[in-house]
Design a protein around this motif. Structure first.
Motif, mmCIF file in Angstrom:
data_model
loop_
_atom_site.group_PDB
_atom_site.id
_atom_site.type_symbol
_atom_site.label_atom_id
_atom_site.label_comp_id
_atom_site.label_asym_id
_atom_site.label_seq_id
_atom_site.Cartn_x
_atom_site.Cartn_y
_atom_site.Cartn_z
ATOM 1 N N GLY A 31 0.792 -1.219 0.000
ATOM 2 C CA GLY A 31 0.000 0.000 0.000
ATOM 3 C C GLY A 31 0.819 1.261 0.000
ATOM 4 N N ARG A 32 2.049 1.177 -0.452
ATOM 5 C CA ARG A 32 2.928 2.345 -0.387
ATOM 6 C C ARG A 32 2.746 3.265 -1.590
ATOM 7 N NH1 ARG A 32 8.153 -1.093 1.123
ATOM 8 N NH2 ARG A 32 7.177 -2.384 -0.457
ATOM 9 N N GLY A 33 1.494 3.564 -1.918
ATOM 10 C CA GLY A 33 1.192 4.494 -2.992
ATOM 11 C C GLY A 33 -0.280 4.811 -2.995
ATOM 12 N N ILE A 34 -0.665 5.982 -2.553
ATOM 13 C CA ILE A 34 -2.074 6.340 -2.466
ATOM 14 C C ILE A 34 -2.728 6.188 -3.834
ATOM 15 C CG2 ILE A 34 -3.717 8.214 -2.039
ATOM 16 C CD1 ILE A 34 -1.828 9.282 0.062
ATOM 17 N N GLY A 35 -3.764 5.364 -3.905
ATOM 18 C CA GLY A 35 -4.517 5.190 -5.125
ATOM 19 C C GLY A 35 -3.938 4.181 -6.080
ATOM 20 N N TYR A 36 -2.728 3.729 -5.855
ATOM 21 C CA TYR A 36 -2.167 2.709 -6.743
ATOM 22 C C TYR A 36 -1.459 1.611 -5.971
ATOM 23 C CZ TYR A 36 1.973 5.728 -6.358
ATOM 24 O OH TYR A 36 3.006 6.503 -5.886
ATOM 25 N N GLU A 37 -1.994 1.299 -4.807
ATOM 26 C CA GLU A 37 -1.443 0.174 -4.064
ATOM 27 C C GLU A 37 -1.785 -1.113 -4.792
ATOM 28 O OE1 GLU A 37 -5.377 0.944 -1.915
ATOM 29 O OE2 GLU A 37 -3.952 2.068 -3.091
ATOM 30 N N SER A 38 -1.127 -2.200 -4.418
ATOM 31 C CA SER A 38 -1.274 -3.422 -5.201
ATOM 32 C C SER A 38 -1.267 -4.667 -4.331
ATOM 33 C CB SER A 38 -0.160 -3.516 -6.241
ATOM 34 O OG SER A 38 1.100 -3.529 -5.606
ATOM 35 N N VAL A 39 -1.785 -5.744 -4.919
ATOM 36 C CA VAL A 39 -1.686 -7.086 -4.358
ATOM 37 C C VAL A 39 -1.018 -7.939 -5.416
ATOM 38 C CG1 VAL A 39 -2.984 -9.123 -3.644
ATOM 39 C CG2 VAL A 39 -3.662 -6.877 -2.808
ATOM 40 N N LEU A 40 -0.035 -8.723 -4.990
ATOM 41 C CA LEU A 40 0.651 -9.635 -5.900
ATOM 42 C C LEU A 40 0.466 -11.061 -5.397
ATOM 43 C CD1 LEU A 40 2.582 -6.907 -5.522
ATOM 44 C CD2 LEU A 40 3.811 -8.067 -7.305
ATOM 45 N N VAL A 41 0.202 -11.963 -6.321
ATOM 46 C CA VAL A 41 0.112 -13.387 -6.011
ATOM 47 C C VAL A 41 1.176 -14.074 -6.839
ATOM 48 C CG1 VAL A 41 -1.344 -15.444 -6.053
ATOM 49 C CG2 VAL A 41 -2.374 -13.211 -5.556
ATOM 50 N N GLU A 42 2.105 -14.731 -6.150
ATOM 51 C CA GLU A 42 3.237 -15.379 -6.823
ATOM 52 C C GLU A 42 3.989 -14.389 -7.725
ATOM 53 O OE1 GLU A 42 4.560 -18.288 -6.152
ATOM 54 O OE2 GLU A 42 3.009 -18.617 -4.680
ATOM 55 N N GLY A 43 4.122 -13.144 -7.230
ATOM 56 C CA GLY A 43 4.874 -12.126 -7.961
ATOM 57 C C GLY A 43 4.124 -11.445 -9.077
ATOM 58 N N GLN A 44 2.892 -11.881 -9.356
ATOM 59 C CA GLN A 44 2.094 -11.299 -10.435
ATOM 60 C C GLN A 44 1.057 -10.343 -9.850
ATOM 61 O OE1 GLN A 44 2.800 -11.909 -13.722
ATOM 62 N NE2 GLN A 44 4.513 -12.995 -12.814
ATOM 63 N N PRO A 45 1.020 -9.092 -10.333
ATOM 64 C CA PRO A 45 0.010 -8.165 -9.825
ATOM 65 C C PRO A 45 -1.380 -8.589 -10.260
ATOM 66 C CG PRO A 45 1.285 -7.161 -11.600
ATOM 67 C CD PRO A 45 1.901 -8.494 -11.319
ATOM 68 N N ILE A 46 -2.340 -8.416 -9.371
ATOM 69 C CA ILE A 46 -3.731 -8.720 -9.712
ATOM 70 C C ILE A 46 -4.366 -7.460 -10.275
ATOM 71 C CG2 ILE A 46 -3.932 -10.535 -7.980
ATOM 72 C CD1 ILE A 46 -5.956 -7.805 -7.046
ATOM 73 N N LEU A 47 -5.400 -7.637 -11.059
ATOM 74 C CA LEU A 47 -6.113 -6.489 -11.600
ATOM 75 C C LEU A 47 -7.017 -5.925 -10.525
ATOM 76 C CD1 LEU A 47 -7.126 -7.930 -15.079
ATOM 77 C CD2 LEU A 47 -5.254 -6.362 -14.555
ATOM 78 N N SER A 48 -7.038 -4.603 -10.408
ATOM 79 C CA SER A 48 -7.908 -3.963 -9.430
ATOM 80 C C SER A 48 -8.256 -2.573 -9.909
ATOM 81 C CB SER A 48 -7.208 -3.886 -8.071
ATOM 82 O OG SER A 48 -6.079 -3.052 -8.165
ATOM 83 N N LYS A 49 -9.244 -1.998 -9.276
ATOM 84 C CA LYS A 49 -9.606 -0.623 -9.560
ATOM 85 C C LYS A 49 -8.544 0.290 -8.960
ATOM 86 C CE LYS A 49 -14.239 -1.925 -8.466
ATOM 87 N NZ LYS A 49 -15.338 -1.674 -7.587
ATOM 88 N N THR A 50 -8.401 1.467 -9.526
ATOM 89 C CA THR A 50 -7.519 2.458 -8.932
ATOM 90 C C THR A 50 -8.358 3.583 -8.364
ATOM 91 O OG1 THR A 50 -7.264 3.597 -11.033
ATOM 92 C CG2 THR A 50 -5.593 1.961 -10.485
ATOM 93 N N SER A 51 -7.799 4.289 -7.435
ATOM 94 C CA SER A 51 -8.483 5.393 -6.787
ATOM 95 C C SER A 51 -7.536 6.574 -6.718
ATOM 96 C CB SER A 51 -8.915 4.983 -5.379
ATOM 97 O OG SER A 51 -9.365 6.113 -4.662
ATOM 98 N N LEU A 52 -8.014 7.717 -7.106
ATOM 99 C CA LEU A 52 -7.174 8.916 -7.027
ATOM 100 C C LEU A 52 -7.311 9.628 -5.696
ATOM 101 C CD1 LEU A 52 -7.815 10.325 -10.601
ATOM 102 C CD2 LEU A 52 -5.863 8.995 -9.806
ATOM 103 N N TRP A 53 -8.302 9.245 -4.884
ATOM 104 C CA TRP A 53 -8.595 9.978 -3.660
ATOM 105 C C TRP A 53 -8.059 9.319 -2.401
ATOM 106 C CZ3 TRP A 53 -9.662 14.438 -5.361
ATOM 107 C CH2 TRP A 53 -10.367 14.592 -6.542
ATOM 108 N N TRP A 54 -8.165 8.003 -2.306
ATOM 109 C CA TRP A 54 -7.732 7.349 -1.069
ATOM 110 C C TRP A 54 -7.473 5.884 -1.362
ATOM 111 C CZ3 TRP A 54 -5.317 9.229 2.715
ATOM 112 C CH2 TRP A 54 -5.222 8.585 3.946
#
Length: 96
Positions: A31-54
């Motif tokens: 979560g070290r990026g407001i609005g563009y935090e990520s989850v990775l499974v086996e090193g691969q980022p998962i698709l998710s919505k982005t948020s510019l506000w929080w």
């Protein structure tokens, strides 16, 4: 049989080893990026919505053939208020 072990804990970052009947997988919340935090499974980022506000409150993904979900709440001073990891509708890890 499902289990999760917290392997690494840093500021707005958690790394887990997740055990399913198919084997062991690595799941990371970063979560070290407001609005563009990520989850990775086996090193691969998962698709998710982005948020510019929080921070995005929930990520859905798969671990092998099982559904997974990370729910996270972040304090205004940018630390994790709560985080939970679920696989196959079972809560494997939770912090408040």
């Amino acid at each position: 049989m499902f289990a999760a072990t917290l392997i690494e804990k840093k500021w707005l970052y958690r790394r887990f080893e997740v055990l399913t009947p198919q084997g062991v997988s690595e799941v990371i919340y970063d979560g070290r990026g407001i609005g563009y935090e990520s989850v990775l499974v086996e090193g691969q980022p998962i698709l998710s919505k982005t948020s510019l506000w929080w921070y995005i409150p929930e990520f859905s993904f798969t671990v092998g053939e099982y559904s997974g979900k990370i729910s996270v709440r972040v304090w205004v001073w940018l630390s994790i208020k709560s985080l939970s990891l679920q696989v196959d509708n079972q809560t494997l890890y939770s912090e408040e």
